[in-house]
Design an enzyme around this catalytic site. Structure first.
Site, PDB file in Angstrom:
ATOM      1  N   HIS A  62       0.804  -1.232   0.000  1.00 15.50           N
ATOM      2  CA  HIS A  62       0.000   0.000   0.000  1.00 15.50           C
ATOM      3  C   HIS A  62       0.835   1.281   0.000  1.00 15.50           C
ATOM      4  O   HIS A  62       0.735   2.141   0.876  1.00 15.50           O
ATOM      5  CB  HIS A  62      -1.122   0.013   1.045  1.00 15.50           C
ATOM      6  CG  HIS A  62      -0.769  -0.433   2.443  1.00 15.50           C
ATOM      7  ND1 HIS A  62       0.215   0.150   3.177  1.00 15.50           N
ATOM      8  CD2 HIS A  62      -1.316  -1.378   3.231  1.00 15.50           C
ATOM      9  CE1 HIS A  62       0.269  -0.424   4.354  1.00 15.50           C
ATOM     10  NE2 HIS A  62      -0.631  -1.360   4.412  1.00 15.50           N
ATOM     11  N   HIS A 113      -4.207 -10.120  14.419  1.00 21.71           N
ATOM     12  CA  HIS A 113      -4.401  -8.885  13.647  1.00 21.71           C
ATOM     13  C   HIS A 113      -5.358  -9.156  12.486  1.00 21.71           C
ATOM     14  O   HIS A 113      -5.201 -10.131  11.763  1.00 21.71           O
ATOM     15  CB  HIS A 113      -3.035  -8.443  13.129  1.00 21.71           C
ATOM     16  CG  HIS A 113      -2.988  -7.092  12.520  1.00 21.71           C
ATOM     17  ND1 HIS A 113      -3.996  -6.159  12.619  1.00 21.71           N
ATOM     18  CD2 HIS A 113      -2.011  -6.497  11.783  1.00 21.71           C
ATOM     19  CE1 HIS A 113      -3.630  -5.062  11.964  1.00 21.71           C
ATOM     20  NE2 HIS A 113      -2.440  -5.237  11.441  1.00 21.71           N
ATOM     21  N   GLU A 147      -5.705  -7.248   9.806  1.00 23.98           N
ATOM     22  CA  GLU A 147      -5.255  -6.813   8.473  1.00 23.98           C
ATOM     23  C   GLU A 147      -5.086  -8.034   7.567  1.00 23.98           C
ATOM     24  O   GLU A 147      -4.615  -9.097   7.993  1.00 23.98           O
ATOM     25  CB  GLU A 147      -3.954  -5.988   8.566  1.00 23.98           C
ATOM     26  CG  GLU A 147      -3.714  -5.242   7.274  1.00 23.98           C
ATOM     27  CD  GLU A 147      -2.675  -4.130   7.345  1.00 23.98           C
ATOM     28  OE1 GLU A 147      -1.974  -3.989   8.359  1.00 23.98           O
ATOM     29  OE2 GLU A 147      -2.567  -3.396   6.337  1.00 23.98           O
ATOM     30  N   ASP A 169      -3.279  -9.225   5.266  1.00 21.27           N
ATOM     31  CA  ASP A 169      -2.072 -10.023   4.988  1.00 21.27           C
ATOM     32  C   ASP A 169      -1.877 -11.101   6.052  1.00 21.27           C
ATOM     33  O   ASP A 169      -1.051 -11.997   5.886  1.00 21.27           O
ATOM     34  CB  ASP A 169      -0.824  -9.140   4.856  1.00 21.27           C
ATOM     35  CG  ASP A 169      -0.689  -8.097   5.946  1.00 21.27           C
ATOM     36  OD1 ASP A 169      -1.704  -7.709   6.545  1.00 21.27           O
ATOM     37  OD2 ASP A 169       0.453  -7.662   6.190  1.00 21.27           O
ATOM     38  N   HIS A 172      -0.825  -1.855  14.883  1.00 18.60           N
ATOM     39  CA  HIS A 172      -1.028  -0.750  14.021  1.00 18.60           C
ATOM     40  C   HIS A 172      -2.506  -0.447  13.731  1.00 18.60           C
ATOM     41  O   HIS A 172      -2.836   0.661  13.311  1.00 18.60           O
ATOM     42  CB  HIS A 172      -0.198  -1.140  12.781  1.00 18.60           C
ATOM     43  CG  HIS A 172      -0.571  -0.937  11.421  1.00 18.60           C
ATOM     44  ND1 HIS A 172      -0.718  -1.912  10.456  1.00 18.60           N
ATOM     45  CD2 HIS A 172      -0.782   0.235  10.796  1.00 18.60           C
ATOM     46  CE1 HIS A 172      -0.978  -1.387   9.306  1.00 18.60           C
ATOM     47  NE2 HIS A 172      -1.018  -0.098   9.472  1.00 18.60           N
ATOM     48  N   ASP A 193       2.796  -6.931  14.238  1.00 16.66           N
ATOM     49  CA  ASP A 193       3.470  -5.881  13.457  1.00 16.66           C
ATOM     50  C   ASP A 193       4.750  -5.371  14.130  1.00 16.66           C
ATOM     51  O   ASP A 193       5.701  -4.977  13.443  1.00 16.66           O
ATOM     52  CB  ASP A 193       2.526  -4.688  13.235  1.00 16.66           C
ATOM     53  CG  ASP A 193       1.660  -4.865  11.990  1.00 16.66           C
ATOM     54  OD1 ASP A 193       2.160  -5.415  10.997  1.00 16.66           O
ATOM     55  OD2 ASP A 193       0.497  -4.452  12.027  1.00 16.66           O
ATOM     56  N   TYR A 248      10.445  -0.425   8.187  1.00 17.73           N
ATOM     57  CA  TYR A 248       9.101  -0.872   8.563  1.00 17.73           C
ATOM     58  C   TYR A 248       8.531   0.033   9.657  1.00 17.73           C
ATOM     59  O   TYR A 248       7.377   0.466   9.598  1.00 17.73           O
ATOM     60  CB  TYR A 248       9.179  -2.323   9.059  1.00 17.73           C
ATOM     61  CG  TYR A 248       7.848  -3.010   9.221  1.00 17.73           C
ATOM     62  CD1 TYR A 248       7.298  -3.770   8.189  1.00 17.73           C
ATOM     63  CD2 TYR A 248       7.127  -2.912  10.414  1.00 17.73           C
ATOM     64  CE1 TYR A 248       6.082  -4.404   8.339  1.00 17.73           C
ATOM     65  CE2 TYR A 248       5.911  -3.539  10.562  1.00 17.73           C
ATOM     66  CZ  TYR A 248       5.393  -4.291   9.526  1.00 17.73           C
ATOM     67  OH  TYR A 248       4.177  -4.913   9.684  1.00 17.73           O
ATOM     68  N   HIS A 300       6.077 -10.347  10.078  1.00 18.87           N
ATOM     69  CA  HIS A 300       6.797 -10.197   8.802  1.00 18.87           C
ATOM     70  C   HIS A 300       8.299 -10.312   9.057  1.00 18.87           C
ATOM     71  O   HIS A 300       8.807  -9.783  10.062  1.00 18.87           O
ATOM     72  CB  HIS A 300       6.572  -8.807   8.189  1.00 18.87           C
ATOM     73  CG  HIS A 300       5.166  -8.528   7.761  1.00 18.87           C
ATOM     74  ND1 HIS A 300       4.598  -9.087   6.633  1.00 18.87           N
ATOM     75  CD2 HIS A 300       4.225  -7.718   8.272  1.00 18.87           C
ATOM     76  CE1 HIS A 300       3.360  -8.634   6.497  1.00 18.87           C
ATOM     77  NE2 HIS A 300       3.102  -7.810   7.489  1.00 18.87           N
TER      78      HIS A 300
END
Ligand code: FEO
Length: 396
Positions: A24, A78, A80, A82, A144, A163, A191, A224
């Site tokens: 994004h 999370h 989100e 992904d 986040h 995150d 990041y 990640h």
């Protein structure tokens, strides 16, 4: 594709996305990973899933340890996508009970058809007994998204940190000790700057909670990138520094230029910083994307932004950078606006306004009509040096 053992009965079963180059709007030149973790116990547990489209790789890695159907619990740290993108498929396959934060429960309901899902919401300090192992939940709202939480494996001291401490960094290795550590640190900084920086006060709360709960950290397994094991004090120290906004006292000069007059001014400012022994980074927006520049903001006490005047305005590249920077809310930096102009000269004031709107102190506005020659540049340096010395005195 095999699972990677982290510890006895604990495996990384995520996927490596070697190809992603834009997350994004954040350029991810080293790709990324979507980390999921499998815990084998009396109640077999999966922590997070992966981005939609990657379930084959996730399932193959799980199947290298156990049949995926045997999973009893799924923890969703999370919402989100992904990390939650394969939840529906995993619940369909396993019928597992889902554990998530109250905001996570709400968020999942707005992202997926959750009818028939068994969802338990958890709060900080709640413990899920897997048999021999226990998972403790730590809610970390707004690091986040509102739903974020971390999951801590008691006794082993493994923090599935989501995150926090992540990096967009695709590697075939899984641990920090197996990769070039400065690269992992650089990606962690990138990041933090692009994803976590607006939530720095929440990161400080996160540190307080981890300390209040007396969580010993032997392994930090983010959602990640690589898993931290050999460099835990170093990454914790970096996070504390970034979260409190402490800089390295360096300078960042970001600009665009039409006929190189604003560029000449940029290099004149660089000379002044260098003459004061201040490390300076030059970032021409024609060749640097905003997401590649913002990691430097973490280390820089001084940010100078230059734009020539184009159609009574700043250049669109500069406006784009300033918009991105404003959203990340680094605050607490000393800034200057500069630029060359032909006849109207609005860009310098507009850049300064935008810097002030981003809650920065603007200590200098330097504009020059058309093309500065050597003598003019010396004068620009002299004027800038006076203003810089004024604020340096204030700082000291
Ligand atoms: Fe990779 Fe905020 O999630």
């Amino acid at each position: 594709m095999e699972a990677v053992k982290i510890s006895e009965d604990i495996y990384w079963v995520g996927v490596i996305d070697w190809d992603i180059r834009n997350f994004h709007g954040y350029l991810t030149d080293r790709g990324s990973t979507y980390n999921a973790y499998l815990i084998i116990d009396e109640h077999i547990t999966l922590i997070d899933t992966v981005k939609r489209g990657f379930s084959g790789e996730l399932l193959e890695r799980i199947a290298s340890v156990i049949e995926p159907e045997k999973i009893d619990y799924i923890v969703s740290n999370h919402v989100e996508m992904d990390h939650s993108g394969c939840l529906a498929e995993m619940i369909e396959i396993t019928g597992a009970t889902l554990y998530t934060s109250p905001r996570g429960k709400k968020g999942l309901k707005s992202h997926y058809q959750t009818e028939g899902w068994e969802i338990e919401d958890v709060k900080t300090g709640d413990v899920l007994d897997l048999g021999k192992k226990q998972l403790e939940f730590v809610l970390t709202p707004m690091v986040h998204w509102p739903d974020n939480m971390m999951t801590y494996l008691q006794d082993e001291g493994i923090l599935f940190s989501n995150d926090s401490f992540g990096q967009h960094y695709a590697t075939s290795e899984r641990f920090d000790g197996e990769v070039n550590t400065p690269v992992a640190m650089e990606e962690a900084q990138t990041y933090y700057a692009n994803i976590v920086m607006p939530y720095s006060s929440q990161v400080q709360n996160e540190f307080n909670t981890v300390s209040d709960l007396k969580l010993e950290l032997n392994v930090i397994a983010p959602s990640h990138g690589i898993i931290w094991s050999d460099n835990i004090p170093e990454i914790l120290e970096k996070y504390k520094k970034w979260a409190t906004g402490k800089t390295e006292g360096e300078a960042l000069i970001v600009y665009d230029t039409m006929w190189k007059s604003t560029e000449k001014m940029a290099y004149a400012l660089q000379d002044v910083f260098n003459s004061q022994g201040i490390t300076t980074y030059m970032k021409n927006l024609k060749v640097n994307h905003p997401s590649e520049i913002v990691p430097f903001v973490l280390d820089c006490e001084y940010i100078c932004v230059g734009s020539p005047t184009l159609n009574n305005n700043m250049m669109p590249t500069v406006a784009s950078f300033l918009t991105y920077l404003k959203g990340l809310t680094p605050g607490n930096r000393k800034t200057a606006a500069f630029g060359s102009y032909g006849w109207s000269g609005q860009s310098i004031g507009l850049v300064a306004d935008e810097l002030e709107a981003s809650k920065f102190d603007v200590f200098a506005q330097i504009k020059y009509n058309f093309v500065p020659d050597k003598e003019d540049l010396e004068q620009i340096k002299e004027d800038f040096k006076v203003k810089l010395n004024d604020i340096t005195k204030e700082v000291n």
